[in-house]
Design a protein around this motif. Structure first.
Motif, mmCIF file in Angstrom:
data_model
loop_
_atom_site.group_PDB
_atom_site.id
_atom_site.type_symbol
_atom_site.label_atom_id
_atom_site.label_comp_id
_atom_site.label_asym_id
_atom_site.label_seq_id
_atom_site.Cartn_x
_atom_site.Cartn_y
_atom_site.Cartn_z
ATOM 1 N N ALA A 62 3.001 7.559 -13.024
ATOM 2 C CA ALA A 62 2.466 7.256 -11.699
ATOM 3 C C ALA A 62 3.542 6.574 -10.859
ATOM 4 C CB ALA A 62 1.236 6.362 -11.827
ATOM 5 N N HIS A 63 4.264 5.654 -11.468
ATOM 6 C CA HIS A 63 5.319 4.934 -10.763
ATOM 7 C C HIS A 63 6.413 5.900 -10.303
ATOM 8 C CE1 HIS A 63 8.838 2.210 -10.396
ATOM 9 N NE2 HIS A 63 7.921 1.455 -9.817
ATOM 10 N N ARG B 22 6.096 9.158 -9.730
ATOM 11 C CA ARG B 22 5.561 9.972 -8.627
ATOM 12 C C ARG B 22 5.595 9.202 -7.329
ATOM 13 N NH1 ARG B 22 1.530 11.895 -12.427
ATOM 14 N NH2 ARG B 22 0.101 10.290 -11.743
ATOM 15 N N ASN B 23 5.263 7.923 -7.439
ATOM 16 C CA ASN B 23 5.172 7.100 -6.236
ATOM 17 C C ASN B 23 6.540 6.907 -5.580
ATOM 18 O OD1 ASN B 23 5.048 3.954 -5.145
ATOM 19 N ND2 ASN B 23 3.262 5.187 -4.648
ATOM 20 N N GLU C 193 -2.962 5.174 8.336
ATOM 21 C CA GLU C 193 -3.431 4.702 7.025
ATOM 22 C C GLU C 193 -3.110 5.705 5.923
ATOM 23 O OE1 GLU C 193 -7.235 1.908 8.339
ATOM 24 O OE2 GLU C 193 -7.474 4.079 8.187
ATOM 25 N N GLU D 153 0.344 5.301 5.044
ATOM 26 C CA GLU D 153 0.527 4.013 4.372
ATOM 27 C C GLU D 153 0.134 4.062 2.877
ATOM 28 O OE1 GLU D 153 -1.836 1.090 6.285
ATOM 29 O OE2 GLU D 153 -0.706 -0.615 5.507
ATOM 30 N N LEU D 154 -0.714 5.034 2.519
ATOM 31 C CA LEU D 154 -1.311 5.064 1.169
ATOM 32 C C LEU D 154 -0.335 4.829 0.008
ATOM 33 C CD1 LEU D 154 -4.176 7.713 0.813
ATOM 34 C CD2 LEU D 154 -4.222 5.290 0.211
ATOM 35 N N PRO D 155 0.789 5.571 -0.054
ATOM 36 C CA PRO D 155 1.696 5.363 -1.207
ATOM 37 C C PRO D 155 2.224 3.928 -1.267
ATOM 38 C CG PRO D 155 2.251 7.387 -0.038
ATOM 39 C CD PRO D 155 1.257 6.657 0.811
ATOM 40 N N ILE E 107 0.572 1.287 -0.157
ATOM 41 C CA ILE E 107 -0.552 0.457 -0.610
ATOM 42 C C ILE E 107 -0.647 0.500 -2.126
ATOM 43 C CG2 ILE E 107 -3.077 0.336 -0.686
ATOM 44 C CD1 ILE E 107 -3.107 1.120 2.253
ATOM 45 N N LEU E 108 -0.519 1.711 -2.671
ATOM 46 C CA LEU E 108 -0.609 1.857 -4.127
ATOM 47 C C LEU E 108 0.532 1.114 -4.810
ATOM 48 C CD1 LEU E 108 -1.556 5.642 -4.333
ATOM 49 C CD2 LEU E 108 -3.024 3.691 -4.876
ATOM 50 N N ALA F 171 1.803 -1.621 -3.723
ATOM 51 C CA ALA F 171 1.692 -3.044 -3.381
ATOM 52 C C ALA F 171 2.898 -3.537 -2.580
ATOM 53 C CB ALA F 171 1.489 -3.895 -4.627
ATOM 54 N N THR F 172 3.310 -2.741 -1.578
ATOM 55 C CA THR F 172 4.345 -3.189 -0.652
ATOM 56 C C THR F 172 3.720 -4.201 0.301
ATOM 57 O OG1 THR F 172 5.193 -0.941 -0.753
ATOM 58 C CG2 THR F 172 6.090 -2.347 0.977
ATOM 59 N N ARG G 167 5.099 -2.686 5.345
ATOM 60 C CA ARG G 167 4.378 -1.425 5.444
ATOM 61 C C ARG G 167 4.230 -0.981 6.884
ATOM 62 N NH1 ARG G 167 -0.174 -3.102 1.521
ATOM 63 N NH2 ARG G 167 -1.407 -3.101 3.417
ATOM 64 N N ARG H 153 3.691 10.988 4.898
ATOM 65 C CA ARG H 153 3.116 10.300 3.745
ATOM 66 C C ARG H 153 3.951 10.565 2.499
ATOM 67 N NH1 ARG H 153 -2.845 11.969 1.946
ATOM 68 N NH2 ARG H 153 -1.737 13.852 1.311
ATOM 69 N N PHE I 141 -2.903 -4.707 -3.468
ATOM 70 C CA PHE I 141 -3.446 -6.008 -3.099
ATOM 71 C C PHE I 141 -4.976 -5.959 -3.026
ATOM 72 C CE2 PHE I 141 0.809 -6.038 -1.035
ATOM 73 C CZ PHE I 141 1.331 -7.117 -1.717
ATOM 74 N N LEU J 38 0.204 10.767 -5.230
ATOM 75 C CA LEU J 38 0.925 9.760 -4.455
ATOM 76 C C LEU J 38 1.323 8.568 -5.311
ATOM 77 C CD1 LEU J 38 -1.129 9.727 -1.136
ATOM 78 C CD2 LEU J 38 0.990 10.939 -1.645
ATOM 79 N N GLY J 39 0.910 8.575 -6.578
ATOM 80 C CA GLY J 39 1.381 7.513 -7.471
ATOM 81 C C GLY J 39 0.311 6.546 -7.908
ATOM 82 N N GLN K 37 -6.062 2.612 -11.505
ATOM 83 C CA GLN K 37 -6.345 2.327 -10.093
ATOM 84 C C GLN K 37 -7.494 3.188 -9.582
ATOM 85 O OE1 GLN K 37 -2.281 2.795 -8.584
ATOM 86 N NE2 GLN K 37 -2.314 0.660 -7.916
#
Lengths: 227, 399
Positions: free
Chosen positions: A78-79, A81-82, A102, A105-107, A109-110, A112-113, A118, A154, B2, B312-313, B318
């Motif tokens: 997951a990390h 991919r992100n 938004e 912004e999703l990636p 948010i996932l 935790a920036t 952001r 995105r 968060f 998207l990761g 999650q």
């Protein structure tokens, strides 16, 4: 940066094993512009999903930047991919209830920036695509071309090294399809590795390296040196 | 991710389907409201009943003639039982922890004053009764501490009997006939009200020895002993038992402490509260099924979104968290709405029917909200697990 060694991917359909990918050996260097073409069922989407770490090979090895990523656990996959891979889909796949900003912004948010960072990065990304005035619109209020460009923003907001596009113009008219390709190629010129899966011969021909697939095998792999 | 972003994503999903979220929330709200309302009434009755019993004080031990193996009324085999006598009471008086000892004989008799007659409850008691049962004399005084075996013929009236017999006249010093004997009225008690259907004001108190004579009995009904507050009830019971064993030769009496009575009563009332709460819980179960259904539908509708999130990761955990979060927010909101509604209805009921006691302990409020959250968790866990377990490639193809 992407190396596939003797990669197989088998699916069990009923009691029959289908070889979606059959002994794929492929090396892609950083910054390449690559198109994957071929008839339906030739395994090109499976190859893309595998490169994008959405799928795992049945056997073989996948090295990303020299690191074996075939055996990574869910969290590291997951990390990866992100941070290192961006996806653009035929059906855009924007989250309908979130605004354009938004969605972009999703990636982050996932990952935790922090919110301040952001906001700045999203604003910059929308600005670069001339979509700042659409930031607060919901996907349904956007045209197809705008939606796909939001999806590209995105996919690239975490500054990945690889951008994977599966039929990016498949749901678009000629004009907006052209805009989207233009956007993708501009990103490629700024060193992102671009891999496009398509049916569209005209689109496929634009790539500097063109792979043709048939029955899970790479049939041809042609390069043209770009000026 | 968060917490704020988590809540924003969860919230946006719930707001996107306002009506659906509202109805699902309502299901839990109705359940929680029912539980809170029913347990509030149950707990109100609990407290009411206990208050009725403890108004006589809590450091009281009752001694009844006869021995039974269970607590409660003594239906002992009277033939083989020695009577509890006034002498027993006097002996108990000498125990170091005894603050007040009240022999008790009860019966019904016709009393007359002037030309008025009334059937009423006659209590034969001792001089220390007001002290033992925390009762107050309104005017005059209570029975004096005469020689217990030959007391003077004095009587003290309950407030209702006083009104019935004397209306606005002053009863002090007047004569009162009970079963052919004459008594002089020396006091009137404060009003005490009704306890569990017994009118404590429609009574007359006379010395125990005279009541024994009146009802032609040789045994007291009961001896009540009030002990010092700093003595343990076990010590008291042991002291009384030893003394009476010495006097009677065997255990032909039953000692019941107020504590025991309150314990038994309290546990019965707790079961009652729990039972009505459980009935309310059935509607909570229905609410939980509602959440489970809605979350299952939500996962089906949003498979593509789940695939995108993974691409998207988003980690599996999650995705699981997001869907569990939605279920729990639905349940928690329902819980809060239900709490407000339940307490509101309970108070409204109390306002309309002041006789119905209502009490909502904080523990119940916290417990109900916790239960609501757990329900959300339980109802959400299956759909959320399904969402997290989806193959991203399949999920993306799903649209």
């Amino acid at each position: 940066m992407i190396e596939l060694h003797q990669v197989h991917r088998d699916f069990l359909v009923g009691d029959q094993t289908v070889h979606a990918l059959n002994d794929i050996n492929l090396t892609i260097t950083a910054g390449e512009y690559l198109s994957i073409m071929g008839p339906s069922g030739s395994g090109k989407s499976t190859l893309l999903n595998l490169i994008g770490l959405l799928d795992r090979p049945s056997s073989g090895q996948y090295l990303l930047d020299g690191e074996d990523v075939t055996t990574l656990g869910d969290v590291q996959q997951a990390h990866t991919r992100n941070r290192r891979i961006g996806f653009v889909f035929q059906a855009f796949h924007l989250v309908p209830r979130l605004t354009a900003a938004e969605n972009v912004e999703l990636p982050l948010i996932l990952a935790a920036t922090p919110p301040q960072e952001r906001r700045e990065r999203v604003a910059a990304a929308l600005e670069a695509l001339n979509l700042s005035d659409r930031a607060r619109h919901k996907p349904e209020q956007l045209s197809g071309g705008q939606r796909q460009r939001i999806a590209i923003a995105r996919a690239t907001i975490t500054e990945p090294a690889v951008l994977l596009a599966d039929e990016p113009t498949g749901n678009l008219d000629h004009q907006s399809g052209g805009d989207v390709i233009e956007t993708l190629e501009r990103l490629n010129r700024r060193a992102i590795t671009l891999i496009v899966v398509t049916h569209d011969a005209e689109l496929g021909a634009r790539a500097s390296r063109r792979i043709l697939m048939r029955d899970g095998r790479i049939e041809s792999d042609k390069r043209t040196d770009r000026a | 991710m968060f917490t704020r972003d988590f809540l924003r994503l969860t919230g946006s999903a719930l707001i996107a389907h306002r009506l659906r979220s509202f109805l699902t929330t309502l299901g839990i709200a109705v359940g929680i409201a029912a539980v809170i309302l029913l347990t509030s009434i149950g707990e109100g009755i609990h407290q009411f009943v206990l208050a009725e019993f403890t108004q006589f004080g809590t450091t009281i031990v009752g001694i009844n003639p006869g021995k039974t193996s269970t607590h409660g009324a003594s239906t002992g085999v009277f033939g083989t039982v020695r009577p509890l006598t006034l002498e027993d009471a006097q002996a108990l008086q000498r125990l170091p922890f005894a603050r007040a000892v009240v022999p008790l004989v009860q019966g019904n008799a016709e009393v007359e004053a002037g030309n008025r007659r009334r059937r009423t409850t006659v209590y034969g008691v001792g001089a220390q009764m007001p002290q033992a049962f925390s009762m107050q004399v309104k005017s005059g005084r209570f029975l004096p501490a005469d020689d217990p075996s030959a007391p003077r013929a004095f009587a003290v009236l309950g407030s209702k009997l006083r009104h019935e017999l004397f209306a606005s006249e002053n009863p002090l010093g007047q004569r009162l006939g009970i079963g052919g004997s004459r008594y002089r009225i020396i006091g009137v008690m404060e009003e005490k009200g009704t306890v569990l259907g017994f009118d404590l004001d429609d009574t007359v108190y006379i010395p125990a020895a005279r009541a024994l004579e009146l009802f032609n009995r040789d045994s007291l009904f009961e001896i009540d002993l009030m002990y010092a507050a700093d003595v343990r009830s076990e010590t008291v019971v042991k002291g009384i038992r030893n003394l009476l064993l010495a006097r009677h030769g065997r255990e032909d009496f039953t000692i019941t402490t107020q504590e025991q009575m309150l314990d038994v009563l309290g546990s019965i009332l707790n079961i009652l509260t729990f039972a009505v709460g459980a009935i309310g819980g059935i509607s909570l179960l229905v609410g939980a099924i509602g959440i489970g259904t809605i979350m299952t539908i939500a996962v089906n509708e949003r498979t593509a979104e789940i695939g995108v999130l993974r691409a998207l990761g988003a980690r599996r955990a999650q995705v699981l968290g997001l869907f569990l979060g939605e279920a729990m927010v639905l349940a928690a909101l329902g819980g809060v709405v239900g709490l407000v509604a339940g307490i509101g209805i309970a108070q409204l009921l109390h306002l309309l029917l002041p006789a119905l006691p209502v009490h909502t302990p904080w523990l119940f409020v916290i417990l109900a909200e916790t239960v609501a959250l757990l329900i959300g968790l339980a109802a959400g866990v299956l759909p959320a697990r399904r969402a997290a377990g989806l193959d991203p490639v399949e999920a993306l193809r799903g649209e």
